[in-house]
Scaffold this motif. Structure first.
Motif, PDB file in Angstrom:
ATOM      1  N   THR A  65       0.845  -1.210   0.000  1.00 21.93           N
ATOM      2  CA  THR A  65       0.000   0.000   0.000  1.00 21.93           C
ATOM      3  C   THR A  65       0.881   1.262   0.000  1.00 21.93           C
ATOM      4  OG1 THR A  65      -0.161  -0.043   2.393  1.00 21.93           O
ATOM      5  CG2 THR A  65      -1.967  -1.048   1.205  1.00 21.93           C
ATOM      6  N   ILE A  66       2.008   1.182   0.715  1.00 22.07           N
ATOM      7  CA  ILE A  66       2.932   2.328   0.738  1.00 22.07           C
ATOM      8  C   ILE A  66       3.587   2.477  -0.638  1.00 22.07           C
ATOM      9  CG2 ILE A  66       5.116   3.167   1.737  1.00 22.07           C
ATOM     10  CD1 ILE A  66       4.108   1.881   4.392  1.00 22.07           C
ATOM     11  N   VAL A  67       3.942   1.336  -1.227  1.00 24.42           N
ATOM     12  CA  VAL A  67       4.570   1.364  -2.563  1.00 24.42           C
ATOM     13  C   VAL A  67       3.590   1.995  -3.557  1.00 24.42           C
ATOM     14  CG1 VAL A  67       5.426  -0.084  -4.455  1.00 24.42           C
ATOM     15  CG2 VAL A  67       6.095  -0.585  -2.108  1.00 24.42           C
ATOM     16  N   ARG A  68       2.313   1.621  -3.427  1.00 25.91           N
ATOM     17  CA  ARG A  68       1.309   2.141  -4.370  1.00 25.91           C
ATOM     18  C   ARG A  68       1.230   3.673  -4.286  1.00 25.91           C
ATOM     19  NH1 ARG A  68      -3.800  -0.362  -2.868  1.00 25.91           N
ATOM     20  NH2 ARG A  68      -2.711  -2.322  -3.017  1.00 25.91           N
ATOM     21  N   GLU A  69       1.353   4.190  -3.049  1.00 25.63           N
ATOM     22  CA  GLU A  69       1.297   5.654  -2.872  1.00 25.63           C
ATOM     23  C   GLU A  69       2.484   6.364  -3.526  1.00 25.63           C
ATOM     24  OE1 GLU A  69       1.103   6.284   1.337  1.00 25.63           O
ATOM     25  OE2 GLU A  69      -0.831   5.270   1.485  1.00 25.63           O
ATOM     26  N   GLN A  70       3.566   5.610  -3.726  1.00 27.10           N
ATOM     27  CA  GLN A  70       4.768   6.244  -4.271  1.00 27.10           C
ATOM     28  C   GLN A  70       4.898   6.074  -5.783  1.00 27.10           C
ATOM     29  OE1 GLN A  70       6.331   8.244  -2.385  1.00 27.10           O
ATOM     30  NE2 GLN A  70       5.287   7.583  -0.512  1.00 27.10           N
ATOM     31  N   VAL A  71       3.873   5.474  -6.408  1.00 30.38           N
ATOM     32  CA  VAL A  71       3.961   5.242  -7.854  1.00 30.38           C
ATOM     33  C   VAL A  71       3.950   6.575  -8.612  1.00 30.38           C
ATOM     34  CG1 VAL A  71       2.718   4.301  -9.835  1.00 30.38           C
ATOM     35  CG2 VAL A  71       3.031   2.905  -7.807  1.00 30.38           C
ATOM     36  N   VAL A  72       3.025   7.469  -8.250  1.00 26.91           N
ATOM     37  CA  VAL A  72       2.923   8.755  -8.968  1.00 26.91           C
ATOM     38  C   VAL A  72       4.219   9.565  -8.822  1.00 26.91           C
ATOM     39  CG1 VAL A  72       1.652  10.939  -9.112  1.00 26.91           C
ATOM     40  CG2 VAL A  72       0.422   8.789  -8.829  1.00 26.91           C
ATOM     41  N   PRO A  73       4.765   9.730  -7.614  1.00 22.04           N
ATOM     42  CA  PRO A  73       6.050  10.439  -7.522  1.00 22.04           C
ATOM     43  C   PRO A  73       7.149   9.790  -8.360  1.00 22.04           C
ATOM     44  CG  PRO A  73       5.108  10.187  -5.346  1.00 22.04           C
ATOM     45  CD  PRO A  73       4.226   9.425  -6.271  1.00 22.04           C
ATOM     46  N   GLY A  74       7.150   8.445  -8.391  1.00 23.59           N
ATOM     47  CA  GLY A  74       8.156   7.734  -9.186  1.00 23.59           C
ATOM     48  C   GLY A  74       8.000   8.051 -10.666  1.00 23.59           C
ATOM     49  N   ILE A  75       6.743   8.025 -11.144  1.00 24.88           N
ATOM     50  CA  ILE A  75       6.479   8.322 -12.567  1.00 24.88           C
ATOM     51  C   ILE A  75       6.880   9.768 -12.872  1.00 24.88           C
ATOM     52  CG2 ILE A  75       4.635   8.621 -14.286  1.00 24.88           C
ATOM     53  CD1 ILE A  75       3.218   6.239 -12.941  1.00 24.88           C
ATOM     54  N   TYR A  76       6.569  10.660 -11.926  1.00 32.37           N
ATOM     55  CA  TYR A  76       6.911  12.085 -12.124  1.00 32.37           C
ATOM     56  C   TYR A  76       8.423  12.252 -12.313  1.00 32.37           C
ATOM     57  CZ  TYR A  76       8.512  16.586 -10.298  1.00 32.37           C
ATOM     58  OH  TYR A  76       9.193  17.760 -10.094  1.00 32.37           O
ATOM     59  N   LEU A  77       9.197  11.590 -11.444  1.00 30.19           N
ATOM     60  CA  LEU A  77      10.652  11.721 -11.554  1.00 30.19           C
ATOM     61  C   LEU A  77      11.142  11.186 -12.895  1.00 30.19           C
ATOM     62  CD1 LEU A  77      12.042  10.778  -8.019  1.00 30.19           C
ATOM     63  CD2 LEU A  77      12.247  12.958  -9.167  1.00 30.19           C
ATOM     64  N   THR A  78      10.564  10.049 -13.311  1.00 30.55           N
ATOM     65  CA  THR A  78      10.962   9.449 -14.593  1.00 30.55           C
ATOM     66  C   THR A  78      10.659  10.422 -15.735  1.00 30.55           C
ATOM     67  OG1 THR A  78      10.243   7.386 -13.598  1.00 30.55           O
ATOM     68  CG2 THR A  78      10.791   7.300 -15.922  1.00 30.55           C
ATOM     69  N   VAL A  79       9.469  11.023 -15.695  1.00 35.77           N
ATOM     70  CA  VAL A  79       9.076  11.942 -16.773  1.00 35.77           C
ATOM     71  C   VAL A  79      10.012  13.158 -16.796  1.00 35.77           C
ATOM     72  CG1 VAL A  79       7.234  13.521 -17.530  1.00 35.77           C
ATOM     73  CG2 VAL A  79       6.673  11.195 -16.826  1.00 35.77           C
ATOM     74  N   VAL A  80      10.335  13.686 -15.619  1.00 36.87           N
ATOM     75  CA  VAL A  80      11.238  14.852 -15.553  1.00 36.87           C
ATOM     76  C   VAL A  80      12.596  14.496 -16.162  1.00 36.87           C
ATOM     77  CG1 VAL A  80      12.503  16.379 -13.979  1.00 36.87           C
ATOM     78  CG2 VAL A  80      10.099  15.933 -13.590  1.00 36.87           C
ATOM     79  N   ILE A  81      13.084  13.320 -15.826  1.00 34.97           N
ATOM     80  CA  ILE A  81      14.391  12.883 -16.358  1.00 34.97           C
ATOM     81  C   ILE A  81      14.317  12.780 -17.883  1.00 34.97           C
ATOM     82  CG2 ILE A  81      15.994  10.926 -16.446  1.00 34.97           C
ATOM     83  CD1 ILE A  81      15.144  10.459 -13.443  1.00 34.97           C
ATOM     84  N   MET A  82      13.227  12.181 -18.379  1.00 33.11           N
ATOM     85  CA  MET A  82      13.085  12.013 -19.828  1.00 33.11           C
ATOM     86  C   MET A  82      12.978  13.365 -20.531  1.00 33.11           C
ATOM     87  SD  MET A  82      10.750   8.634 -19.834  1.00 33.11           S
ATOM     88  CE  MET A  82      10.455   8.510 -21.561  1.00 33.11           C
TER      89      MET A  82
END
Lengths: 473, 502
Positions: free
Chosen positions: B472-489
């Motif tokens: 459940t904690i991992v699920r909450e961190q999916v959006v921040p993870g995607i955001y960081l990936t998008v910023v890097i790209m």
């Protein structure tokens, strides 16, 4: 005035300011400083105004509650107790210090001494520690960075461009050149910081009743920050004079800033806590609980002896005066035990603070930070002083109630307002500036040491500045 | 060519005293930080264990004492006087058992607490439930003020500090002159004429630097995990560690991508250094501080002083402290205390109270008055909750202004030292405490002056805090993870057309 403005130093300063304006550094460095300092000033002022008003109202209402609680048995009244709220001092609007990390009130009640409860940092968003935006943080962290960004290439840049030799060939005294350059990078910062601080401080002095004390403290605070800024300015001048290239100068100065502002303080408190560790969080509670259980056991033994001595069936049948005396003896025992445990904790924390301020000889920020908190009354020493005053008040409160209890003849007796009025209202006056400075002598020494080092460095940099072709590295 | 370039760069880097010094500094910093946080967590765990053991012993003694007393009562050797507070009989009766047999609730550090001290030094490690002896608080924090306030104010030297603040700073001297350095020394045209593309040159240089920094960071970190014997292979810890690694890698990649963009702009080395330093200051220091500052200023919380002052006022209004007076008032059907009890019985139909005004309902006097205090203070507490929710909601959007504001909470969350975890613990403890109070209200009502038996202790509703499943904690961190990936790209995308290096 005209003479000053047309002097060599002033001309050099004007030229440097023009350079800053042209390469955009003036705006890049000063706009964030202006915005941050203004916001910090406004929010600090608002926080102080609302917090001090809230504290004063709460303390006044608590007094009214104490007087109006109606007719009660003296011991029930002792359990009702008195809440004391930690006051906010005017300069804490500049420097929150440890205020957010210590409890803001405590209940003074029968039988037990409480630690202060409810830290502000427990509430709201996660605490950002020293990167919280307060006037003190802006002056301690952001101002040095702006000075570094403006001043890192003042001499090394001239050397790189080959203009330093030409400047010296003009026949202007190097002292005047350095003075002009120092004015150039200190002036924009001063023009932002001084008016904002002056305005904020004037409002603060006007708003407070202890204006003389506030004025004294403000003066001491500004002198401390002025000394700190002078250290940073002189160090920047020295580094740019000693560095062959702007790159080296910038790297060294940024490294100094990072170590001084972020790394040094964390390492200093870490080492301080290694040398003088406080008891582990839960261990202290266990220790306190054990000591209080021992107090309880001693009380039970005393009661058992008295039950036998007075030939009664149970403790409830003991004469009321004996019961009140017992409560008083229990209070004294309790206070002695609790004070010893708290003293152990406070001593460790005070030693830690001293050690971290001693690290100010390595990182000047720690010196100015200690002084700033002390002068603002948001340091540990002030908190402990307040805790001691409230503890003494609690003991006196219990004494008054128990003395009255010892005169009564039945535990159903009730007391009224005349007894509650015999307990004076709780007041706390912040000790004077001298007391605050005495608590931070090591920080004062550290700042003095850095001033001497910076002056010596600037004199050295003057002789180094005379060498136009320092090896570029 | 790449291999030659790689070897050459490795040799160059090996001779660069600044880079080797910085790498060594990183090794030492990681080692110190993990040792510091690891020892803090293990000390806390150890003292919690001792505390819990002491609690077990105390409760064991209580049960034994009661078993002996019950046996004496059953044998007719002892008679219980009504409403006693004689130590001989306590906590034999429900009223006192509810107080004496309570357990303090504790929140243990997680296995990964050595990765971040987070908010664990500010938030209390346990709560002591207080009832009925104390009226002001229902619970009080255990050992809340024992940590040096200066240490709390300055912050901790832990791995999260190293990752968030130190690593990018150390990375800047490694990365500010990847291409401009060659151009300044006049070797760039030569390299390009050898058929080495700018991208290859840049990536090779970055790769060798990343290898050095990664070794300097991960080696002492893994050493620290082994030293503190962290069990990484349990499902929850493993998943949390994996999440933690992902965020560290994403954060590092962000700074690499930023360095690539800056290096390919064709600026001088000094300007590159200045730009990267400015980004560091903005993204790591100023933007997160301003976000917190804005949220706290726009939605200010009522102060603790205001909250407690209102509670004291409610205490005075309800006269909860004046037990004798309240008992007297029980005799009058329309009295204040009977009104509280009627409301209480209405709120809890499961109790099955006696008809209004019955003397038996006196068992609910304490509970009913406390509910009345809660009702009187609820406007302020509701306002507090609403403001806090607004702050958190605003922060959940504003954090996307800086990768640091996204990464730092995620790292702390995976390490189990986030403020959310502590608040969850406090909320659940308070809810459990309310259940406990109600349980004893009912028990006290049903077994008013009857002694408790050891079997009763076995079914007391004790509470132990448990973390939610890690997924459940991992699920909450999916959006921040995607955001960081998008910023890097996006940064890498931006880097491609901006090759102005020559």
């Amino acid at each position: 005035m005209r003479k000053i403005l047309t002097s060599d130093s002033a001309r050099i300063a004007r030229k440097e300011l023009l350079e800053f304006k042209r390469d955009g550094r003036l705006l890049i460095a000063t706009i964030p400083l202006f915005i941050t300092l203004s916001c910090a000033m406004v929010v600090g002022g608002q926080h102080y105004a609302s917090a001090s008003r809230g504290q004063a109202v709460a303390q006044r209402e608590e007094r009214a509650r104490w007087l109006d609680k109606g007719r009660l048995n003296y011991h029930v009244a002792a359990h009702f107790g008195v809440m004391v709220f930690k006051p906010y001092f005017p300069l804490s609007s500049y420097d929150f210090g440890i205020n957010r990390y210590m409890g803001s009130y405590t209940l003074l009640e029968a039988h037990r001494e409480n630690l202060f409860q409810d830290k502000e940092a427990d509430h709201g968003l996660p605490a950002r520690r020293l990167s919280e935006m307060t006037v003190a943080v802006v002056l301690q962290v952001l101002v040095p960075l702006v000075l570094v960004v403006l001043g890192f290439d003042l001499i090394s840049g001239e050397r790189e461009r080959g203009t330093w030799r030409q400047l010296l060939a003009l026949g202007i005294e190097p002292r005047k050149i350095l003075l002009g350059k120092a004015i150039a990078f200190a002036l924009p910062v001063a023009l932002i910081v001084i008016p904002i601080l002056f305005l904020g401080s004037s409002l603060l002095v006007l708003r407070t009743s202890r204006w003389l004390d506030t004025l004294e403290r403000l003066t001491a605070l500004f002198v401390s920050y002025l000394a700190f800024a002078a250290v940073v300015c002189l160090a920047t001048l020295a580094v740019t004079a000693f560095s062959g290239t702007s790159r080296r100068s910038l790297t060294l100065l940024l490294l100094f800033w990072f170590c001084n502002s972020l790394l040094g303080p964390r390492l200093a408190v870490l080492i301080a806590s290694e040398i003088s560790p406080e008891p582990p969080p839960v261990a202290l509670q266990t220790h306190l609980d054990r000591e209080l259980e021992a107090v309880q056991t001693r009380e039970r033994l005393r009661l058992a002896t008295q039950v036998a001595q007075y030939h009664v069936g149970s403790q409830g049948e003991l004469p009321e005066s004996v019961k009140a005396r017992n409560i008083q003896e229990n209070e004294a025992d309790n206070r002695r035990v609790t004070a010893a445990v708290f003293q152990e904790l406070y001593s460790a924390q005070i030693r830690q603070e001293w050690l971290s301020e001693a690290a100010g000889f390595l990182f000047p920020l720690l010196s100015v930070q200690g002084l700033s908190m002390g002068i603002a009354g948001s340091d540990l020493a002030t908190h402990i002083d307040f805790a001691n005053v409230s503890s003494a008040y609690r003991y006196r409160l219990e004494q008054i109630l128990n003395e009255e209890g010892s005169k009564q003849d039945a535990d159903t007796s009730v007391n009224g307002r005349e007894l509650w009025e015999r307990v004076a209202p709780f007041t706390y006056a912040l000790p004077g500036l001298g007391w605050a400075l005495k608590n931070h002598l090591i920080a004062l020494a550290g700042l003095g040491f850095w001033l001497i080092v910076a002056v010596a460095l600037s004199r050295l940099s003057l002789s180094r500045a005379l060498k136009p072709d320092l090896e570029l590295a | 060519v790449t291999r030659v370039l790689f070897r050459h760069e490795a040799g160059q880097l090996g001779r660069d005293r600044v880079c080797i010094g910085a790498a060594l500094f990183l090794v030492i910093s990681v080692a110190i930080s993990i040792e510091n946080a690891g020892r803090y967590a293990s000390d806390q765990e150890q003292s919690l264990r001792v505390y819990k053991q002491r609690e077990d012993e105390r409760l064991g003694r209580l049960v034994l004492q009661d078993a002996i007393t019950v046996a004496k009562v059953d044998a007719g050797e002892l008679t219980i006087p009504p409403r006693t507070n004689n130590p001989l009989f306590t906590p034999l009766l429900p009223l006192w058992a509810s107080y004496d047999s309570q357990r303090d609730t504790m929140i243990s550090p997680t296995s990964l607490a050595l990765l971040a001290i987070g908010q664990s030094d500010i938030q209390p490690p346990g709560l002591r439930a207080l009832w009925p002896g104390r009226y002001l608080y229902q619970t009080e924090p255990i050992a809340n003020q024992t940590r040096s306030p200066l240490r709390m104010a300055i912050g901790n030297f832990d791995v999260t500090f190293v990752v968030i603040y130190l690593l990018p700073v150390i990375f800047i001297p490694f990365a500010y002159n990847l291409v401009s350095g060659e151009r300044d020394s006049g070797t760039l045209p030569l390299l390009l004429s050898c058929g080495v593309s700018v991208e290859r040159l840049l990536l090779t240089k970055l790769l060798i630097r990343m290898i050095l920094l990664s070794v300097a960071f991960w080696l002492p970190l893994i050493g620290g995990l082994f030293w503190f014997q962290v069990e990484l292979f349990t499902p929850d810890t493993g998943l949390a560690f994996l999440g933690w690694i992902c965020f560290v890698l994403l954060y590092q990649t962000f700074w690499i991508a930023l360095a690539i963009v800056v290096n390919l702009r064709g600026w001088s080395s000094a300007k590159n250094a200045l730009v990267l330093s400015t980004f560091w200051l903005l993204l790591v220091f100023l933007v997160p501080a301003f976000c917190t500052f804005a949220c706290s200023s726009l939605w200010p919380l009522p102060s603790p002083t205001e909250l407690i002052n209102r509670k004291r006022e409610a205490m005075l209004d309800t006269r909860i402290y004046d037990i004798e007076q309240n008992r007297e008032e029980l005799r009058f059907p329309g009295s204040r205390i009977n009104r509280y009890i009627a409301t209480f019985c209405g709120n809890h139909p499961e109790i099955g109270c006696a008809p209004p005004g019955s003397r038996e309902n006196g068992a609910f006097m304490g509970g009913a008055t406390m509910e009345e205090i809660d009702r009187l203070t609820s406007p302020l507490t509701k306002h507090y909750d609403a403001q806090l929710r607004s702050q958190e909601r605003a922060m959940s959007y504003l954090r996307f202004l800086s990768p640091t504001s996204v990464t730092e909470p995620a790292l702390v969350e995976f390490a189990g030292t986030s403020v959310d975890r502590y608040r969850r613990f406090q909320r659940e403890t308070m809810a459990a405490h309310s259940r406990w109070r109600l349980y004893f209200n009912i028990l006290g009502y049903k077994k008013r002056d009857l002694p408790l038996h050891p079997a009763d202790y076995a079914v007391f509703p004790y509470f132990e805090f448990r973390d939610p499943p890690m997924h459940t904690i991992v699920r909450e961190q999916v959006v921040p993870g995607i955001y960081l990936t998008v910023v890097i790209m996006l940064l890498l995308w931006e880097a491609l057309p901006s090759r102005k290096v020559i």
